[in-house]
Design a protein around this motif. Sequence first.
Motif: not given
Length: 744
Positions: A694-720
């Motif tokens: 599988a495309d592990v690099d793409a999975l890692v990329e998604v994890v890092l993008r989700v982290q960025r989303m979690a940091l920027e939206l902070g507490d306003d995003l209760s769950e994703l």
Amino acid sequence: MLGSTHGTLTTDLRARVVACGEVPHAAVHDTATPTATAAGDLDVSGRPLYTSVPDLDRFFRPESVAVVGASDAEGRPNTGITRQLIAWAERVGARLHPVHPTRESVFGLPCVPSVRDLPEQVDLAVLLVADPVPVVGELGEAKVKFAVAFASGFAETGEAGAAAQTRLAAAVERSGVRLLGPNTNLNAFETFRDDLDGPAIALITQSGHQGRPLHALQELGIRLSHWAPTGNEADLETADFISYFAQQPEVGAIACYVEGLKDGRSFLLAADRAAQAGVPVVAVKVGRTERGARTAASHTGKLTGADEVVDAAMRQFGVIRVDGLDELQDTAALLARARKPVADGVVVYSISGGTGAHFADLATAAGLRLPELSAARQAELHEWIPDYLSVANPVDNGGHPVGDWRGRKIIDAILADPGVGVLICPITGPFPPMSDKLAEDLAAAAEATDKLVCVVWGSPVGTEAAYRETLLGSSRVATFRTFGNCISAVRAYLAHHRFTASYRSPFDDAPRTPSPSFRKAQALMRPGEQLSEHAAKQLLRAYGIRVPREQLVTSAAAAVRAAGLVGYPVVMKASGPRLAHKSELGLVKVGLTSASQIRDAYRELTDIARYEGIELDGVLVCQMVERGVEMMVGVTQDALFGPTVTVGLGGVLVEVLRDASVRVPPFGEDQARAMLGELRGHALLEGVRGAPPADVDALVEVVLRVQRMALELGDDLSELDINPLMILPRGQGAVALDALAVCR
């Protein structure tokens, strides 16, 4: 099936995601919106990236001490405490001033009626009063640096006590005094031996009694330098002491007994500081079970935190978590005193083949590497060991030589192997004179090598001279009483040095300003609501996370037109703001290949929704993705640490398999890849039963993008919850097939 229209990030772009927090995709603008913080000490979520280290020198080594509530009346609890404090002050060379409103002297020392009457500005005030709040204000006026409050009845007792502790914390903040406690004890004023050499253990405990075994290590020749009994942590907390101890040159390791953390981010910043300094932190953290968590909360009045998050956060920042106090002793002692390993190979040396085999089984199962010694090395060992005994590793000597020099030759030859970094000799019981000579040779060899020599002395008695004098008398031999503690300590020792050798603080690269993706995401958020799948996928698109081609329609005719644009076969799903578990309700139709199937599916989906009373914003007509590994990536909010990112096996069995790994932002690509390595089902990503990798690099990329989303939206995003996230074959990317997002 889906093509690779987006592909994966190039090396340069991926480096930007990891190092700078950028989210590169087609829609990202060139500039980011600056935050309002001037100093840059906060990340994009508003959490601190730096904390100052309190200067606790005058706490542990004050020049002057005030004892408020001092007493010398027989039978009073304060009397014994005052006596101990006077003795302690004499040992550290501090002037002690008793404070009591009705006494002229205490134990012959002049006594003043109040803090305001102290003859000098003191470094430390010890409060032996039931209510420390009024005294704290006086201490602030007198410019006292530190105070210790023993009084109980605060957050550990429930709601009323928590309110009292809040008032105390507010008074402390106003005063400028740094407070240890309340609900603490005299452990900071214990006697520490000053005749022991070498790196020391600094001890932090929230329950004083739990630190007693560590304090007793001094009787085995292991040095202790400090003891911080933090209690309820109304002000000074575990993190403050970790940060301070990590900067003390005499501290070789920090040992902690933690019942609850006051603040998750401050703990991570302290652990980060220790990791950068290369100082190991070993911790028992209570709260693995619900019962343990409840008991800890009643004891200290703090959050224990979701244990899987606490465990991941500690591992992420190099904190070595152990379960028992005996394991805490042995692991901290080894890490404090052992030199940096020169190799990670472990050799087991035994006088019994059975003992060697048993130990080797346990060590290998624990992840230690037991390399086979080279043919040349084995031939050399057979000069002194009979040919019929195995010397490959474990090395079985059949009985350590007693009457000549051969025993030392054997040990030196093993240690001379360049692949060997650790020699472990399990001695299951004393067998003089053989065990005595073996102990002597091991101690002598340890003094002459830069490699780690460990001995397990299995005798339940522990009074033998070979143990008490020869082994414990050597500062270069690490001696254990059990196989398990030896193995876990050596594993922690090797893991710590691997970790610190490549450690880079994730706080250095944490994003401080929001990306343009943040502005798009803000427009999609609906406070207090769960977003529809369509809206949740728009949120993912804003952060460059790939989703299938799809259209939201509100009629059967529009659905047929959408299917033609998306391309057959298609998937149709009901989409609504409060809709979850669509498959269970029959609200997903897969593999539709004709206009008639599209019209029938549309009617069926809307009929089910109407029957179930589900409000829809439309029906999604989606591109069908048929191949890949189903994963999930999500965000949840933790009471201690804030947003956390989870990755695991996805699909319909996600709640059954529960194969997931979690991290606390910020983290880099190395930690994202480590998350995947922790999954039991990691082999699925490598390709099994003829499936391509599988495309592990793409999975890692998604994890890092989700982290960025979690940091920027902070507490306003209760769950994703992105599930399933289809990981396509290598080079073809990853696609979020479904998503759920809940706004605060």
